[in-house]
Design a protein around this motif. Structure first.
Motif, short mmCIF file in Angstrom:
data_model
loop_
_atom_site.label_atom_id
_atom_site.label_comp_id
_atom_site.label_asym_id
_atom_site.label_seq_id
_atom_site.Cartn_x
_atom_site.Cartn_y
_atom_site.Cartn_z
N ARG B 424 0.85 -1.18 0.00
CA ARG B 424 0.00 0.00 0.00
C ARG B 424 0.90 1.24 0.00
O ARG B 424 1.70 1.45 0.89
N GLU B 425 0.76 2.06 -1.08
CA GLU B 425 1.62 3.22 -1.10
C GLU B 425 0.78 4.49 -0.90
O GLU B 425 -0.41 4.50 -1.13
N TYR B 426 1.45 5.52 -0.47
CA TYR B 426 0.79 6.79 -0.17
C TYR B 426 1.45 7.87 -0.99
O TYR B 426 2.64 8.13 -0.86
N ALA B 427 0.65 8.51 -1.83
CA ALA B 427 1.22 9.54 -2.71
C ALA B 427 1.62 10.75 -1.89
O ALA B 427 1.01 11.09 -0.89
N LEU B 428 2.66 11.41 -2.37
CA LEU B 428 3.20 12.55 -1.65
C LEU B 428 2.19 13.69 -1.58
O LEU B 428 2.01 14.33 -0.56
N TYR B 429 1.57 13.99 -2.66
CA TYR B 429 0.47 14.96 -2.67
C TYR B 429 -0.51 14.49 -3.73
O TYR B 429 -0.21 13.60 -4.54
N ARG B 430 -1.66 15.07 -3.75
CA ARG B 430 -2.70 14.57 -4.65
C ARG B 430 -2.22 14.66 -6.09
O ARG B 430 -1.87 15.70 -6.59
N GLY B 431 -2.24 13.54 -6.74
CA GLY B 431 -1.84 13.52 -8.15
C GLY B 431 -0.35 13.31 -8.35
O GLY B 431 0.14 13.35 -9.48
N SER B 432 0.36 13.07 -7.29
CA SER B 432 1.79 12.91 -7.48
C SER B 432 2.13 11.46 -7.81
O SER B 432 1.44 10.54 -7.39
N ARG B 433 3.23 11.28 -8.57
CA ARG B 433 3.64 9.92 -8.90
C ARG B 433 4.58 9.37 -7.84
O ARG B 433 4.76 8.19 -7.70
N ILE B 434 5.17 10.31 -7.09
CA ILE B 434 6.08 9.87 -6.05
C ILE B 434 5.25 9.36 -4.89
O ILE B 434 4.29 10.00 -4.46
N ALA B 435 5.64 8.22 -4.38
CA ALA B 435 4.86 7.65 -3.27
C ALA B 435 5.80 7.08 -2.23
O ALA B 435 6.96 6.75 -2.50
N VAL B 436 5.26 6.99 -1.05
CA VAL B 436 6.01 6.46 0.08
C VAL B 436 5.30 5.20 0.53
O VAL B 436 4.08 5.13 0.52
N TYR B 437 6.04 4.17 0.89
CA TYR B 437 5.38 2.95 1.34
C TYR B 437 6.26 2.24 2.34
O TYR B 437 7.46 2.46 2.42
N SER B 438 5.61 1.41 3.10
CA SER B 438 6.37 0.57 4.03
C SER B 438 6.53 -0.80 3.41
O SER B 438 5.53 -1.44 3.06
N PRO B 439 7.76 -1.30 3.28
CA PRO B 439 7.94 -2.62 2.69
C PRO B 439 7.56 -3.75 3.66
O PRO B 439 7.71 -4.92 3.34
N PHE B 440 7.05 -3.35 4.82
CA PHE B 440 6.71 -4.38 5.81
C PHE B 440 5.21 -4.45 6.05
O PHE B 440 4.76 -4.87 7.10
N SER B 441 4.44 -3.98 5.08
CA SER B 441 3.00 -3.96 5.32
C SER B 441 2.44 -5.37 5.22
O SER B 441 2.95 -6.23 4.49
N THR B 442 1.40 -5.62 6.03
CA THR B 442 0.77 -6.94 6.03
C THR B 442 -0.73 -6.74 5.86
O THR B 442 -1.44 -6.49 6.82
N PRO B 443 -1.21 -6.77 4.64
CA PRO B 443 -2.64 -6.55 4.41
C PRO B 443 -3.47 -7.60 5.13
O PRO B 443 -2.97 -8.65 5.55
N GLU B 444 -4.76 -7.35 5.22
CA GLU B 444 -5.60 -8.19 6.05
C GLU B 444 -5.61 -9.64 5.61
O GLU B 444 -5.78 -10.54 6.42
N GLU B 445 -5.41 -9.87 4.30
CA GLU B 445 -5.53 -11.25 3.84
C GLU B 445 -4.24 -12.04 4.01
O GLU B 445 -4.16 -13.19 3.62
N SER B 446 -3.20 -11.44 4.58
CA SER B 446 -1.93 -12.18 4.68
C SER B 446 -2.02 -13.21 5.78
O SER B 446 -2.69 -13.04 6.80
N SER B 447 -1.28 -14.29 5.61
CA SER B 447 -1.28 -15.39 6.58
C SER B 447 -0.37 -15.02 7.74
O SER B 447 0.52 -14.19 7.61
N PRO B 448 -0.56 -15.65 8.89
CA PRO B 448 0.34 -15.39 10.02
C PRO B 448 1.80 -15.65 9.66
O PRO B 448 2.70 -14.98 10.13
N ARG B 449 2.00 -16.62 8.78
CA ARG B 449 3.37 -16.92 8.38
C ARG B 449 3.98 -15.74 7.66
O ARG B 449 5.14 -15.38 7.87
N PHE B 450 3.14 -15.11 6.82
CA PHE B 450 3.62 -13.95 6.10
C PHE B 450 3.93 -12.81 7.07
O PHE B 450 4.93 -12.10 6.92
#
Lengths: 126, 628, 296
Positions: B424-450
């Motif tokens: 999940r990335e977050y754009a720097l400002y509305r309409g920007s292509r630059i985005a910031v994200y955490s490489p450690f995100s665990t969306p709801e559907e991820s398994s405990p192992r993940f």
């Protein structure tokens, strides 16, 4: 002797000093050889600038009435200078004029003025 | 009555300055509140302690001005000659004080309420202490009336309350009692506010009735304390002191360098008599501000603070004391003290206090970070990303370990066994292509192992120690009945693997300091440019107000953009942190080199400041009259 | 090298309101000069420029050949400054102020300091703000004088003080002149003080130098002529060579001439056929009034 100056007078301060010293010498209050205060001391006494006193002293010295000996001080001259008789009279013209105008206004006659002058001279003792 | 109000001694530029201070404080308070409340502390303001803190902050903003400025002065000396009865003047002064307090209250509460209203939507999931604030809006004015009347009742027949220690203690006591009363009223129904209001009005009536026709400058009794300061009239000739005092003076010897420095501090840093107390109030505030900006409180609650948003505000704070110091230069400019030395006393005190608070907080924060695992598993949005208010399950690490994707398309995370999830990335400002994200995100559907896999990766990134994810899954991760994983005791990990030190410093503080210093000098230069003998006083005041407006705009503007959805300051802050961290890691020598660079920048700024100071002409008329 | 030098100094506090428009004069070592002028004529500004407190827009001021803004510290060590509106920090005590000056001026003379503080009956623990105006000014004078400055700038030092304190100021200045040979530039409205102390008079009027003469020269070589108004043409009078100003006052014309009373009388009789003029030497205060009123 005590000198006194009046800053608001018509006469510049150095001239007032000169006149008072000259009068004192003439009246015998300052005998020949008497010591005068240094110009610094006189300045402090009268609360005026030392340069002014120095100017008066320098002028009196030029006229030969006083003299400065280095290291010793300032003294009245032993021998008073000879003044040109013409100059002598001219110096008195102003005062004489004033005296006579006053006499005329007060209604004093010339003889009475001369009597008055003789009386004062006797009092001065010279 | 209206014209007397307008002529009241309090109604001068001091009121405007207080207004600016209150406004800025309210903004900062709103920031703190919303950040705190968005996390687990969202119920904080329901407790009595939370309410008390809120009441204290609002009350102090609204009433602290009573201790300073010209609250003691009922009218100017000039007014004594006018045919106005003393009771009228007294009433006008009390009204003026209450009005000012109300204005400050509205400013304070108003800013708070606007911010809270902006964040009330479910999108942000935060409900503010509305009832508490509304209650305050009723109780504070009532208490204000009572406190003001009680304060002004002392020496009511004099033009000005004499400045005595007892008098100051009495004022402080009254202010404290007002606070206690405010807190008390918060627990009672709203109608209870009528009690202090009624009492205040009654006392005011009694005082007015008992006043003589005219004020006196000083009481008939000689011990009552004088009204007139030396500037207004003559003092009396002092009798010659005992020779002993001079002997003691001579024995003390020459002034040591330390004493000289302290004397110069007293002259240049603590202004003219009527404003000296401001220094005692302002300098501790600077320390606290530095402490806040270091992020210690945030680290303590495992948050990241968007300090960089407050840089312009910080710089303005550092600069804001300069206008009070400049008129003091006239006391020393006839002395053989170089402008450079004077400049040191003008520039350094605020900066050093700020740095002291900053460093103290940074050291504290480092200690806290040593003691707690810098990785948490949760959904509460109190870090920089997910940005404020958004809930998303993820392995949370300090923001600087995030990543930037310059084209807005970060790659999915792929686990060794093939499970992959998008990031999940977050754009720097509305309409920007630059985005910031955490490489450690665990969306709801991820398994405990993940999840365990992500935790392991996170530990390796932050601490540099590889712990196999199976171990984490077996020993530390708890999986609940419906499949959600949680990390209930992260500190146990820390205890089991001693010697886990977070890798590298973030470099945030030297970067922050350098930029703050630059903006500070910029502001000071602009202001000092107006300090020439040829420039009218109004231009100086205008310069000060313009800089204040710039600071407010820079800070409030971010909030406005945030509400409008254009900008997310937290994302921007995360972006900058990531970049700074990368820069520090790329520098040879790491954070230490950055500190050296920062020191160079500050020295350069100081040198610029001295250059501007050299061209200043300290205006000799009316000391203390500028921007007062 | 002149001790104190002003060269074509221009200054304006606001656009279009010129206070000084090209003032130049200089003082030698040991000279005492009185600076005269109406209120707001620029005397204070001139002194501030000399001290480096404000910078001249055009032209320069130098003390000992030093630039007051560039070589500020070195210059200020050798200069004493007392001003009517210069305040000492109110919350310091007398002792602290003296200590501060003692530390900053390497040529501080402690016996002189002791003498002066006894003379002024000061007390070290008293705060400046509780002193009367005269005593505070005395503290300022002590601090300005006790380090035996080579140049003393006094900007209406005796303003608002009683005659006894004023006399003490003069005495201290004379002492300083005697012992150190200080160059003094002072401005004052008390003409008697100026006449006592000044060797030279500098008068500023409407931003320019009106008079820069020795005081004795002004006394001896300038005169005031009082002429009855009927039959006298003001224009022709002011056009006469040597006439500095003409003023109408109470049915008579007052005119200042740069020659002795005798010659003035002769000049008036010869050039304008005026025989009933009254010519006298002029006191400084009257000269000030005549010049200032007669030219504006």
């Amino acid at each position: 002797m005590q000198l006194h100056i009046n800053p608001g007078d018509e006469l510049p301060i150095y001239r007032q000093i000169m006149r008072q010293i000259t009068d004192a010498i003439a009246g015998g209050l300052l005998p020949a050889g008497a010591q005068l205060p240094s110009h610094r001391d006189l300045a402090e006494q009268l609360v005026i600038a030392p340069l002014t006193v120095k100017k008066a002293y320098d002028e009196l010295e030029r006229q030969g009435l006083i003299m400065t000996q280095r290291g010793k001080g300032t003294f009245v001259s032993e021998r008073l200078p000879d003044v040109d008789p013409e100059q002598r009279r001219e110096r008195l013209r102003d005062s004489a004029q004033r005296l006579l105008s006053q006499a005329a206004l007060s209604g004093v006659s010339l003889t009475e003025v001369v009597n008055l002058l003789e009386e004062i001279q006797k009092g001065m003792g010279r | 009555m209206w014209s007397q109000l307008r002529r009241d001694p309090m109604m001068d530029a001091t009121a405007v300055r207080w207004g600016i201070i209150v406004f800025l404080n309210a903004g900062v308070l709103a920031g703190i509140m919303t950040t705190l409340a968005a996390g687990s502390a969202s119920r904080a303001f329901d407790t009595l302690l939370g309410k008390a803190v809120l009441a204290a902050l609002v009350w102090i903003s609204a009433a602290a001005f009573l201790l300073f400025g010209r609250a003691r002065e009922r009218c100017r000396v000039f007014d004594l000659a006018l045919p106005i009865p003393a009771a009228g003047i007294w009433l006008a002064h009390v009204t003026a004080l209450v009005l000012l307090g109300l204005i400050f209250l509205v400013l304070n509460a108003g800013v708070l309420m606007i911010c809270l209203w902006a964040f009330r939507s479910p999108r942000f999931g935060f409900s503010g202490p509305w009832e508490a604030l509304m209650g305050l809006l009723l109780s504070v004015p009532a208490n204000l009336v009572l406190v003001v009347v009680l304060m002004q009742r002392s020496r009511a027949s004099l033009r000005q309350i004499p400045r005595t220690l007892a008098g100051t203690a009495y004022s402080v006591l009254l202010l404290g009692s007002g606070l206690v009363l405010t807190i008390l009223l918060m627990t009672l129904p709203a109608v209870a506010a009528l009690i202090p209001l009624g009492l205040g009005l009654y006392l005011a009536y009694r005082t007015c009735r008992s006043l003589p026709q005219a004020f006196a400058l000083t009481s008939a009794k000689p011990d009552a304390g004088r009204d007139f300061a030396r500037a207004d009239s003559e003092g009396t000739v002092v009798r010659p002191a005992a020779a002993r005092e001079w002997e003691a003076f001579d024995r003390a010897g020459p002034l040591r360098s330390f004493s000289l420095a302290w004397l110069l501090i007293r002259i240049l840093c603590f202004g003219p008599s009527n404003k000296r107390h401001a220094g005692w109030f302002f300098f501790p505030y600077l320390l606290l501000w530095g402490f806040y900006m270091s992020g210690f409180l945030a680290a303590w609650r495992f948050m990241d603070l968007p300090q960089l948003s407050y840089i312009v505000l910080s710089s303005f704070l550092l600069f804001s004391y300069l206008p009070a110091q400049m008129p003091q230069v006239q006391y020393v400019e006839c002395l053989p003290i170089s402008r450079n030395r004077i400049g040191a006393f003008l520039f350094l005190p605020t900066l050093l206090l700020f740095v002291a608070g900053l460093e103290a907080g940074a050291i504290g924060a480092a200690k806290v970070q040593q003691a707690r695992l810098q990785i948490q598993l949760g959904t509460s949005p109190t870090s920089l990303f997910p940005p404020y208010g958004e809930k998303a399950p993820m392995v949370r690490v300090p923001a600087m370990y995030g990543e930037v994707s310059w084209d807005g398309k970060p790659e999915d995370i792929v686990s060794p066994w093939g499970e992959s999830h998008p990031v999940r990335e977050y754009a720097l400002y509305r309409g920007s292509r630059i985005a910031v994200y955490s490489p450690f995100s665990t969306p709801e559907e991820s398994s405990p192992r993940f999840v365990a896999f992500q935790i392991s990766r996170a530990i390796e990134a932050v601490y540099g120690v590889p712990i196999p994810y199976q171990k984490i899954l077996d020993l530390y991760l708890e999986v609940s009945a419906d499949g959600t994983a949680s990390l209930p005791d992260p500190d146990r990990l820390l205890a089991d693997f001693p010697g886990l030190n977070p890798r590298g410093e973030s470099g945030l503080i030297p970067a922050l300091l350098a930029v703050t210093g630059i903006v500070y000098v910029l502001m000071a230069s602009i202001y000092m440019g107006a300090w020439r003998a040829r420039v009218p006083d109004s231009r100086r005041k205008a310069a000060y107000l313009a800089l204040a407006a710039a600071a407010i705009a820079a800070t409030a503007g971010q909030v406005v953009l945030m509400i409008a959805g254009w900008l997310r300051p937290h994302v921007g802050a995360a972006f900058l942190r990531i970049l700074i961290f990368r820069f520090v890691r790329a520098l040879p020598g790491g954070a230490a080199t950055l500190w050296v660079l920062c020191a160079f920048v500050l020295l350069g700024a100081y040198w610029l400041f001295l250059g501007r100071l050299r061209r200043v002409e300290a205006v000799p008329e009316r000391p203390g009259a500028v921007c007062s | 090298m002149k001790t104190l030098e002003f060269e074509d100094v221009h200054y304006a506090y606001q656009e279009g309101a010129d206070v000084l428009q090209g003032v130049s004069f200089s003082l030698d070592e040991g000279e005492v000069a009185g600076l005269l002028g109406k209120n707001g004529a620029g005397k204070t500004t001139l002194m501030r420029i000399a001290m480096g407190i404000v910078g001249a827009q055009k032209g320069s001021a130098r003390i000992f050949g030093l630039d007051p803004r560039k070589d500020a510290v070195e210059m200020k060590r050798r200069v004493g400054y007392v001003s009517e509106d210069q305040a000492l920090p109110e919350f310091l005590t007398v002792g602290e102020v003296i200590r501060l000056h003692r530390r900053l001026f390497p040529t501080w003379d402690e016996p002189l300091e002791r003498r002066l503080r006894e003379r002024f009956t000061l007390s070290p623990k008293v705060k400046i703000k509780t002193l009367s105006k005269g005593q505070a000014r005395q503290v300022a004078l002590l601090c300005a004088v006790a380090h035996r400055p080579e140049v003393l700038l006094l900007d209406e030092p005796a303003g608002g003080l009683d005659p006894a304190v004023r006399r003490e100021f003069l005495e201290t200045s004379v002492r300083l002149l005697n012992e150190t040979g200080t160059t003094i530039l002072f401005s004052s409205h008390y003409m008697t003080d100026v006449e006592r102390m000044a060797g030279r008079i500098v008068m500023i009027h409407e931003g320019r130098l009106l008079i820069d003469n020795a005081l004795d020269d002004l006394r001896e070589n300038y005169s005031l002529a009082l002429i009855p108004q009927e039959g006298a043409d003001r224009r022709r009078l002011s056009d006469l060579k040597g006439c500095l100003s003409v003023r109408v006052q109470g049915g008579a014309l007052h005119a200042i001439f740069s020659c002795e009373p005798e010659r003035c009388r002769a000049l008036l009789a010869g050039e304008l056929e005026i025989h009933n003029a009254f010519c006298t030497p002029i006191a400084l205060e009257d000269m000030f009034i005549e010049l200032v009123e007669g030219r504006s």
